[in-house]
Design a protein around this motif. Structure first.
Motif, PDB file in Angstrom:
ATOM      1  N   TYR A 271       0.816  -1.221   0.000  1.00 54.92           N
ATOM      2  CA  TYR A 271       0.000   0.000   0.000  1.00 54.92           C
ATOM      3  C   TYR A 271       0.848   1.270   0.000  1.00 54.92           C
ATOM      4  CZ  TYR A 271      -3.170   3.609   1.788  1.00 54.92           C
ATOM      5  OH  TYR A 271      -3.889   4.765   1.964  1.00 54.92           O
ATOM      6  N   TYR A 272       2.017   1.227   0.587  1.00 53.75           N
ATOM      7  CA  TYR A 272       2.872   2.390   0.835  1.00 53.75           C
ATOM      8  C   TYR A 272       3.089   3.241  -0.417  1.00 53.75           C
ATOM      9  CZ  TYR A 272       7.023   4.896   2.638  1.00 53.75           C
ATOM     10  OH  TYR A 272       7.927   5.851   3.044  1.00 53.75           O
ATOM     11  N   PHE A 273       3.276   2.593  -1.562  1.00 55.00           N
ATOM     12  CA  PHE A 273       3.595   3.314  -2.797  1.00 55.00           C
ATOM     13  C   PHE A 273       2.500   4.290  -3.199  1.00 55.00           C
ATOM     14  CE2 PHE A 273       3.498   3.526  -7.514  1.00 55.00           C
ATOM     15  CZ  PHE A 273       4.699   4.192  -7.709  1.00 55.00           C
ATOM     16  N   PHE A 274       1.238   3.950  -2.935  1.00 54.60           N
ATOM     17  CA  PHE A 274       0.115   4.779  -3.386  1.00 54.60           C
ATOM     18  C   PHE A 274       0.046   6.121  -2.662  1.00 54.60           C
ATOM     19  CE2 PHE A 274      -0.816   0.441  -4.559  1.00 54.60           C
ATOM     20  CZ  PHE A 274      -1.294   0.571  -5.862  1.00 54.60           C
ATOM     21  N   PRO A 275       0.049   6.173  -1.314  1.00 56.28           N
ATOM     22  CA  PRO A 275       0.071   7.485  -0.657  1.00 56.28           C
ATOM     23  C   PRO A 275       1.385   8.235  -0.889  1.00 56.28           C
ATOM     24  CG  PRO A 275       0.289   5.732   0.976  1.00 56.28           C
ATOM     25  CD  PRO A 275      -0.075   5.079  -0.323  1.00 56.28           C
ATOM     26  N   ALA A 276       2.502   7.503  -1.030  1.00 58.00           N
ATOM     27  CA  ALA A 276       3.784   8.160  -1.293  1.00 58.00           C
ATOM     28  C   ALA A 276       3.736   8.886  -2.636  1.00 58.00           C
ATOM     29  CB  ALA A 276       4.915   7.128  -1.286  1.00 58.00           C
ATOM     30  N   HIS A 277       3.198   8.225  -3.630  1.00 60.28           N
ATOM     31  CA  HIS A 277       3.073   8.826  -4.971  1.00 60.28           C
ATOM     32  C   HIS A 277       2.156  10.038  -4.938  1.00 60.28           C
ATOM     33  CE1 HIS A 277       1.450   9.278  -9.060  1.00 60.28           C
ATOM     34  NE2 HIS A 277       2.635   8.859  -9.455  1.00 60.28           N
ATOM     35  N   HIS A 278       1.013   9.912  -4.286  1.00 58.91           N
ATOM     36  CA  HIS A 278       0.032  11.008  -4.226  1.00 58.91           C
ATOM     37  C   HIS A 278       0.599  12.225  -3.501  1.00 58.91           C
ATOM     38  CE1 HIS A 278      -3.638  13.251  -3.612  1.00 58.91           C
ATOM     39  NE2 HIS A 278      -3.507  13.134  -2.291  1.00 58.91           N
ATOM     40  N   ARG A 279       1.241  12.009  -2.366  1.00 55.44           N
ATOM     41  CA  ARG A 279       1.749  13.128  -1.567  1.00 55.44           C
ATOM     42  C   ARG A 279       2.947  13.807  -2.215  1.00 55.44           C
ATOM     43  NH1 ARG A 279       1.544  10.043   4.344  1.00 55.44           N
ATOM     44  NH2 ARG A 279      -0.717   9.662   4.341  1.00 55.44           N
ATOM     45  N   PHE A 280       3.780  13.033  -2.897  1.00 52.21           N
ATOM     46  CA  PHE A 280       4.972  13.631  -3.490  1.00 52.21           C
ATOM     47  C   PHE A 280       4.657  14.404  -4.766  1.00 52.21           C
ATOM     48  CE2 PHE A 280       8.738  13.288  -6.319  1.00 52.21           C
ATOM     49  CZ  PHE A 280       9.574  14.121  -5.598  1.00 52.21           C
ATOM     50  N   TYR A 281       3.883  13.807  -5.671  1.00 59.86           N
ATOM     51  CA  TYR A 281       3.631  14.447  -6.961  1.00 59.86           C
ATOM     52  C   TYR A 281       2.458  15.425  -6.924  1.00 59.86           C
ATOM     53  CZ  TYR A 281       7.055  11.207  -8.798  1.00 59.86           C
ATOM     54  OH  TYR A 281       8.224  10.523  -9.037  1.00 59.86           O
ATOM     55  N   GLY A 282       1.648  15.387  -5.852  1.00 61.09           N
ATOM     56  CA  GLY A 282       0.620  16.393  -5.649  1.00 61.09           C
ATOM     57  C   GLY A 282      -0.509  16.387  -6.655  1.00 61.09           C
ATOM     58  N   GLU A 283      -0.777  15.270  -7.295  1.00 63.60           N
ATOM     59  CA  GLU A 283      -1.881  15.172  -8.242  1.00 63.60           C
ATOM     60  C   GLU A 283      -3.172  14.793  -7.514  1.00 63.60           C
ATOM     61  OE1 GLU A 283       0.531  13.693 -12.208  1.00 63.60           O
ATOM     62  OE2 GLU A 283       0.162  12.261 -10.617  1.00 63.60           O
ATOM     63  N   THR A 284      -4.296  14.884  -8.211  1.00 60.94           N
ATOM     64  CA  THR A 284      -5.556  14.501  -7.585  1.00 60.94           C
ATOM     65  C   THR A 284      -5.502  13.030  -7.227  1.00 60.94           C
ATOM     66  OG1 THR A 284      -6.603  13.904  -9.689  1.00 60.94           O
ATOM     67  CG2 THR A 284      -6.789  16.209  -8.978  1.00 60.94           C
ATOM     68  N   ARG A 285      -6.304  12.623  -6.270  1.00 61.87           N
ATOM     69  CA  ARG A 285      -6.296  11.237  -5.817  1.00 61.87           C
ATOM     70  C   ARG A 285      -6.618  10.276  -6.958  1.00 61.87           C
ATOM     71  NH1 ARG A 285      -5.825  10.517  -0.449  1.00 61.87           N
ATOM     72  NH2 ARG A 285      -6.161  12.324   0.919  1.00 61.87           N
ATOM     73  N   PHE A 286      -7.564  10.657  -7.804  1.00 60.52           N
ATOM     74  CA  PHE A 286      -7.974   9.775  -8.897  1.00 60.52           C
ATOM     75  C   PHE A 286      -6.837   9.587  -9.906  1.00 60.52           C
ATOM     76  CE2 PHE A 286      -9.930   9.114 -13.114  1.00 60.52           C
ATOM     77  CZ  PHE A 286     -10.560   7.901 -12.869  1.00 60.52           C
ATOM     78  N   VAL A 287      -6.243  10.715 -10.348  1.00 58.49           N
ATOM     79  CA  VAL A 287      -5.144  10.646 -11.315  1.00 58.49           C
ATOM     80  C   VAL A 287      -3.948   9.918 -10.708  1.00 58.49           C
ATOM     81  CG1 VAL A 287      -3.463  12.007 -12.623  1.00 58.49           C
ATOM     82  CG2 VAL A 287      -5.862  12.719 -12.553  1.00 58.49           C
ATOM     83  N   SER A 288      -3.641  10.240  -9.449  1.00 55.76           N
ATOM     84  CA  SER A 288      -2.522   9.594  -8.771  1.00 55.76           C
ATOM     85  C   SER A 288      -2.741   8.097  -8.642  1.00 55.76           C
ATOM     86  CB  SER A 288      -2.326  10.213  -7.385  1.00 55.76           C
ATOM     87  OG  SER A 288      -1.269   9.577  -6.698  1.00 55.76           O
TER      88      SER A 288
END
Length: 319
Positions: A271-288
């Motif tokens: 699971y870790y990769f998903f919130p890490a990607h969202h928080r770092f790249y700052g895209e919307t949750r859906f796109v991320s």
């Protein structure tokens, strides 16, 4: 901080400036005695790796429980409070695979004891186990005989002959358990190289999926170093926990705790990769989520391919 005694001479050994306090105001070198005991060398090594007291534990806490926090802090310029990404990865990688090598395999130890106590049963078991690796030939001698005397239609191609001969050679010198033990040992020994080779590809796919003007390949590389450091660290924690709990007598409670801990650990690892990607790249949750899901699948397939190739390579090099 170093506890080495200060030199009586106030001239800096590095730049020859006069040192008023502990550190040279010109170059920053510490004005301590250059002759060190083994204890001081060891302490200096640990301090250098962990970047002194609080930085190490602060880095570990953020790495485990705050996805992408270290990467964002590092790229924003806050670098002295944490271990540098490359140093962090090397340190965790070294500790992880060193401990894996140091801790004996419990099944391997039991096998050695059983072989000592009951050599007859072991030989009988060996014959049965070797059937698992039987590709139609009983020995290297039989294979060579067929290859030399059989009609051309029944002879193997050079590649098939080489593969089968390699398999038969391994069979004749090892039991099934010994083959598995040697394979796992060799695989784990070389796994850091595989991970190190894969990291640039992981960063490359991140680069492909994101804005080239906003994000440099360097940014993706730092994210990758932190992510792989997290994976190795969590793997190490799970490994040590399993070793520790396995040392107790097996019971329903121990098995439940071990199973629960492994489930939580591996779930967090995935699971870790998903919130890490969202928080770092700052895209919307859906796109991320779409991007991270696709990246996860692509990299998972590549990892399987690399591991498969590496597993074949490891097997071929068994003796």
């Amino acid at each position: 901080m170093s506890k080495s005694p200060l030199r009586k001479d106030k001239t800096c050994l590095n730049c020859r400036y006069v040192v008023e306090n502990r550190f040279c105001s010109n170059c920053g070198q510490e004005n301590t005695d250059t002759r060190k005991t083994f204890y001081h060398l060891f302490i200096h090594f640990i301090e250098d790796l962990t970047h002194y007291e609080n930085a190490f534990w602060k880095t570990i806490k953020n790495l485990l429980f705050k996805p992408s926090a270290l990467t964002k802090e590092y790229l924003s310029g806050k670098r002295l409070s944490y271990l540098a990404p490359v140093r962090l990865y090397i340190f965790i990688s070294f500790i992880t695979f060193f401990l894996i090598t140091v801790f004996p395999n419990k099944d391997s130890e039991l096998l050695k004891i059983q072989e000592t106590k009951a050599p007859t049963n072991t030989k009988q078991e060996t014959k049965e186990e070797q059937e698992l690796f039987n590709f139609g030939y009983a020995s290297v001698k039989e294979l060579d005989s067929i290859q030399k005397n059989a009609p051309e239609s029944k002879k193997l191609s050079d590649f098939n002959y080489w593969i089968n001969k390699k398999i038969q050679t391994i069979r004749e010198h090892n039991t099934n358990k010994e083959i598995l033990e040697k394979f796992v040992e060799s695989f784990l020994h070389n796994l850091p190289k595989v991970l190190f080779v894969f990291m640039p590809f992981f960063a490359f796919f991140l680069w492909l999926f994101h804005n080239k003007k906003r994000w440099y390949y360097f940014d993706h590389g730092i994210f990758t170093l932190h992510y792989f450091s997290f994976l190795l660290l969590l793997f190490l924690i799970l490994f040590l926990t399993n070793k520790f709990l396995s040392s107790f007598e097996k019971s329903g409670l121990i098995s439940f705790i071990l199973g629960l801990f492994n489930f939580i650990g591996f779930s967090w690892m995935v699971y870790y990769f998903f919130p890490a990607h969202h928080r770092f790249y700052g895209e919307t949750r859906f796109v991320s989520f779409l991007k991270s899901s696709l990246l996860f699948i692509i990299n998972f397939i590549i990892v399987l391919l690399i591991i498969t190739i590496f597993a074949v390579y490891t097997f071929i090099n068994l003796k």
